[in-house]
Design an enzyme around this catalytic site. Structure first.
Site, short mmCIF file in Angstrom:
data_model
loop_
_atom_site.label_atom_id
_atom_site.label_comp_id
_atom_site.label_asym_id
_atom_site.label_seq_id
_atom_site.Cartn_x
_atom_site.Cartn_y
_atom_site.Cartn_z
N HIS A 175 0.86 -1.19 0.00
CA HIS A 175 0.00 0.00 0.00
C HIS A 175 0.90 1.23 0.00
O HIS A 175 2.10 1.13 0.21
CB HIS A 175 -0.91 0.00 1.23
CG HIS A 175 -0.14 -0.05 2.50
ND1 HIS A 175 0.16 -1.24 3.15
CD2 HIS A 175 0.44 0.93 3.24
CE1 HIS A 175 0.90 -0.98 4.23
NE2 HIS A 175 1.08 0.32 4.30
N HIS B 114 6.07 6.02 -1.31
CA HIS B 114 6.71 4.74 -1.61
C HIS B 114 5.82 3.57 -1.19
O HIS B 114 4.90 3.74 -0.40
CB HIS B 114 8.06 4.63 -0.89
CG HIS B 114 7.92 4.53 0.60
ND1 HIS B 114 7.69 5.64 1.40
CD2 HIS B 114 7.94 3.46 1.43
CE1 HIS B 114 7.60 5.25 2.66
NE2 HIS B 114 7.73 3.93 2.71
#
Length: 196
Positions: A40, A128
């Site tokens: 995620h 990220h």
């Protein structure tokens, strides 16, 4: 509850990432590689939140999410924490696309959480997806080279999720709430309606 707000890449983008990560896994099996179902894009980490604070927090985060438009994003390139080579403990896939707007969303959610009385970190946001961890830290430069270039197709992020992290559970992440980002007009004109 231990909470964070996040975006979820769509399945085809996760498949692209999985293919690249499989190359790295073969090169460096000693890393703790995260499972694709756990991938995620964290926007803000909220830590432990008591039930009594949840209503104010969800109201604040929902209001903030609706103030931002959907985002065009892609998974692109690799990085490490700490950055710059040397010994690192986290390997991640980077993001491309509307990263400035993504940073504004993350900053807005952080401010909303602080306004609801939660202590939040004040460090620069680096978008990220964490794919592996190393304990102890090590030089990951060869692993990054083995992963090769990374570029997924683009996707539209339309929702922000409030996620509970449940350490030690098989289903480690559980979505608590979901909010739509902003309002986006339908690009197709509405058909004329007859009033007769």
């Amino acid at each position: 509850m231990r909470l964070f707000a996040a975006l979820d890449p769509p399945p085809d983008v996760l498949d692209t990432l999985r293919g690249a990560v499989d190359r790295g896994r073969r090169h460096e099996p000693g890393l703790r590689w995260s499972r694709p179902r756990d991938w995620h894009l964290t926007l803000v980490f909220l830590g432990e939140v008591g039930e009594d604070r949840l209503p104010a927090l969800t109201d604040a985060l929902g209001d903030e999410a609706r103030a931002h438009q959907p985002l065009s994003l892609s998974v692109r390139g690799w990085g490490t924490f700490p950055p710059g080579g040397g010994r690192s403990s986290v390997l991640w896939a980077g993001l491309g696309g509307d990263t400035e707007a993504l940073g504004a969303l993350a900053d807005g959610l952080r401010a909303a959480a602080a306004g609801a009385g939660l202590p939040v970190e004040h460090r620069p946001y680096v978008p990220h997806v964490t794919v592996a961890r190393s304990r102890p830290a090590r030089d990951l430069a060869d692993t990054v080279r083995a992963l090769g270039p990374l570029r997924s197709r683009g996707w539209r992020a339309h929702e922000v999720h409030l996620v509970e992290s449940r350490v030690g559970k098989e289903d480690r992440y559980r979505t608590v709430r979901t909010w739509a980002l902003g309002w986006e007009a339908d690009p197709a004109p509405s058909p004329e309606r007859s009033t007769s």
